[in-house]
Enzyme design. Structure first.
Site, mmCIF file in Angstrom:
data_model
loop_
_atom_site.group_PDB
_atom_site.id
_atom_site.type_symbol
_atom_site.label_atom_id
_atom_site.label_comp_id
_atom_site.label_asym_id
_atom_site.label_seq_id
_atom_site.Cartn_x
_atom_site.Cartn_y
_atom_site.Cartn_z
ATOM 1 N N LYS A 22 0.829 -1.200 0.000
ATOM 2 C CA LYS A 22 0.000 0.000 0.000
ATOM 3 C C LYS A 22 0.863 1.250 0.000
ATOM 4 O O LYS A 22 0.612 2.212 -0.748
ATOM 5 C CB LYS A 22 -0.910 0.008 1.229
ATOM 6 C CG LYS A 22 -1.793 1.244 1.323
ATOM 7 C CD LYS A 22 -2.422 1.419 2.688
ATOM 8 C CE LYS A 22 -1.452 2.081 3.644
ATOM 9 N NZ LYS A 22 -2.108 2.862 4.712
ATOM 10 N N ASN A 23 1.903 1.271 0.833
ATOM 11 C CA ASN A 23 2.711 2.473 0.990
ATOM 12 C C ASN A 23 3.611 2.738 -0.214
ATOM 13 O O ASN A 23 4.210 3.812 -0.307
ATOM 14 C CB ASN A 23 3.543 2.393 2.267
ATOM 15 C CG ASN A 23 2.680 2.513 3.511
ATOM 16 O OD1 ASN A 23 1.567 3.024 3.454
ATOM 17 N ND2 ASN A 23 3.188 2.034 4.633
ATOM 18 N N CYS A 116 -4.803 7.948 10.275
ATOM 19 C CA CYS A 116 -4.832 7.368 11.621
ATOM 20 C C CYS A 116 -4.447 8.406 12.666
ATOM 21 O O CYS A 116 -3.567 9.243 12.442
ATOM 22 C CB CYS A 116 -3.859 6.191 11.706
ATOM 23 S SG CYS A 116 -4.413 4.720 10.834
ATOM 24 N N ARG A 121 1.681 14.642 12.185
ATOM 25 C CA ARG A 121 2.511 14.344 11.024
ATOM 26 C C ARG A 121 2.415 15.535 10.083
ATOM 27 O O ARG A 121 1.724 15.503 9.080
ATOM 28 C CB ARG A 121 2.052 13.037 10.361
ATOM 29 C CG ARG A 121 2.260 11.831 11.257
ATOM 30 C CD ARG A 121 1.926 10.544 10.561
ATOM 31 N NE ARG A 121 0.497 10.334 10.506
ATOM 32 C CZ ARG A 121 -0.060 9.246 9.972
ATOM 33 N NH1 ARG A 121 0.686 8.296 9.462
ATOM 34 N NH2 ARG A 121 -1.367 9.093 9.943
ATOM 35 N N ASP A 308 5.686 0.812 12.003
ATOM 36 C CA ASP A 308 4.482 0.090 11.586
ATOM 37 C C ASP A 308 4.454 -1.362 12.053
ATOM 38 O O ASP A 308 3.455 -2.059 11.837
ATOM 39 C CB ASP A 308 4.336 0.138 10.062
ATOM 40 C CG ASP A 308 3.715 1.444 9.583
ATOM 41 O OD1 ASP A 308 3.313 2.256 10.429
ATOM 42 O OD2 ASP A 308 3.629 1.648 8.360
ATOM 43 N N ARG A 400 -8.086 -0.522 5.258
ATOM 44 C CA ARG A 400 -7.222 0.470 4.628
ATOM 45 C C ARG A 400 -5.854 -0.113 4.304
ATOM 46 O O ARG A 400 -5.145 0.421 3.449
ATOM 47 C CB ARG A 400 -7.039 1.684 5.542
ATOM 48 C CG ARG A 400 -8.311 2.511 5.763
ATOM 49 C CD ARG A 400 -8.046 3.722 6.647
ATOM 50 N NE ARG A 400 -6.852 4.412 6.187
ATOM 51 C CZ ARG A 400 -5.807 4.706 6.968
ATOM 52 N NH1 ARG A 400 -5.814 4.357 8.239
ATOM 53 N NH2 ARG A 400 -4.770 5.341 6.476
#
Length: 420
Positions: A22-23, A116, A121, A308, A400
């Site tokens: 995903k990232n 999230c 951030r 993560d 997600r």
């Protein structure tokens, strides 16, 4: 709102195929904005965040074709360089359209992002870098508004290591006039994957994977086909789930090359891990002991231990033999899952950015609440080993970032069911 019901006590064993990252996929989808020619991506995971990004690109005038893991984007009709709040409030990665839009269109209006609730951030590094490249930027009514005739190459030094900041500035720089040097750049594999895609599109980039990236701007990019890298966080999560349950699994479609810090800690915990490699194939095999040994971790930017994976290791340490210390250095609010793990019987003490976890012999099922994406994964791991039934509420975070997680876990022998 959906919930997940887990019956604990089942050992994970068997084989599962890992999805694309995903990232990596999110910034690479945004790279399509940089060219008038089609960009075809394979191994794209089918996740809510991916769907949100595709809708966002479509409302900008990008033609989107999706066939399972294959996505083709044609931005020749790009006519609306706007990312509205209604579309981006749930996804922080929406800020990644800013750099490409300014580079291609000379203007952009992008809502400040959500995502999230794991801490601040800020996007100030993105704005600082684009300003140094000649963009006129203001923050108005919750939107970043940027304009320029053409971006110019510049020497950019980020005050902190930022993955999305590095990606945004790298995409902006590929169409800028002259050379851009990004110092203190993020070194994550996902940054390298984006660079590889941009190079396939005609960009001139060197140094990706190091802390200094050099980009020679070009007049235009062309279309390309690119395969999204495997998801290293999904891979690490399944390795932790198997380790916690004393299982034995084989993960395909992935690579241990991006997981050195995670693999090292799992081996310290007592797991036997080996890789299988051929020119066209790679897999990871894990065999866990009956009980893990506690391992201490400290999160830090790649190639150190990833933030993560912190929640997943807190879950396995909750049942491990001994005491572990977990230090979170990336996000200031990323221990919210500790309270939920305590509801299952975990012994965790929090002091600022440090958690002390004393392993216990048994966890007991209970109803818990997922507070963010990776916390959800940590609670699933705890639920897999807890005695009785565990119900995890607010699992929309899971969708997600984890593709078909119930099906994959069920295929490995878990008893997991989604409740609507």
């Amino acid at each position: 709102m959906d919930k997940l019901l887990i019956e604990g006590g089942h050992r994970l064993q068997g084989e599962a195929e890992m999805s694309g990252a995903k990232n990596a996929a999110l910034p690479i989808l945004c790279a399509a904005l940089l060219t008038r020619e089609p960009l075809t991506l394979t191994n794209v995971p089918q996740l809510n965040d991916i769907g949100t990004m595709l809708k966002l690109l479509a409302q900008m005038g990008v033609a989107v074709q999706r066939d399972g893991p294959v996505v083709t984007l044609d931005a020749s009709g790009l006519n609306n360089p706007l990312a509205p709040y209604e579309m981006v409030k749930t996804m922080r990665a929406s800020i990644l359209v800013l750099g490409p839009l300014v580079a291609r269109c000379g203007e952009a209006k992008v809502s400040l992002p959500g995502g999230c609730a794991i801490g601040a951030r800020p996007v100030d590094q993105h704005i600082k870098g684009l300003t140094a490249m000649g963009a006129d930027i203001a923050v108005e009514h919750g939107y970043v508004v940027a304009r320029t005739s053409r971006l110019r190459g510049a020497r950019l030094f980020t005050d902190m290591v930022t993955v999305t900041g590095t990606e945004n500035l790298m995409m902006a720089a590929v169409l800028a006039e002259g050379e851009t040097v990004i110092e203190n750049a993020a070194r994550e594999p996902e940054v390298v994957d984006l660079a590889n895609c941009l190079v396939a599109m005609g960009a001139r980039i060197s140094g990706a994977g190091s802390d200094v990236i050099r980009i020679q701007g070009v007049e235009r990019l062309h279309g390309a086909t690119h395969r999204i890298m495997p998801d290293r966080i999904e891979t690490g999560t399944y390795l932790c789930a198997a380790a916690a349950t004393g299982g034995e699994i084989r993960l395909t479609g992935t690579s241990a090359a991006y997981l050195d810090a995670v693999v090292d800690k799992l081996m310290d915990a007592g797991c036997d891990i080996r890789t299988e490699k051929s020119p066209s194939f790679e897999a990871i095999v894990l065999r866990a002991p009956q009980r893990l040994k506690a391992v201490s971790i400290r999160t830090a930017p790649y190639p150190a231990f990833p933030t993560d994976m912190q929640a997943q290791f807190m879950a396995i340490n909750a049942l491990a033999e001994g005491t572990s210390i977990i230090r979170e250095t990336i996000f200031e609010n990323r221990f919210m899952h500790a309270v939920e793990l305590a509801r299952l019987g975990a012994d965790i003490r929090i002091d600022g950015n440090t958690a002390v976890v004393q392993g216990v012999a048994q966890l007991d099922g209970a109803t818990v609440m997922a507070t963010d994406l990776r916390a959800s994964a940590g609670l699933i791991i705890a639920g897999l080993v807890a005695r009785g039934e565990t119900v995890i509420e607010r699992i929309y975070h899971l969708d997600r970032g984890y593709e078909r997680i119930e099906q994959k876990l069920t295929a490995l022998g878990a008893t997991v069911r989604r409740l609507s």
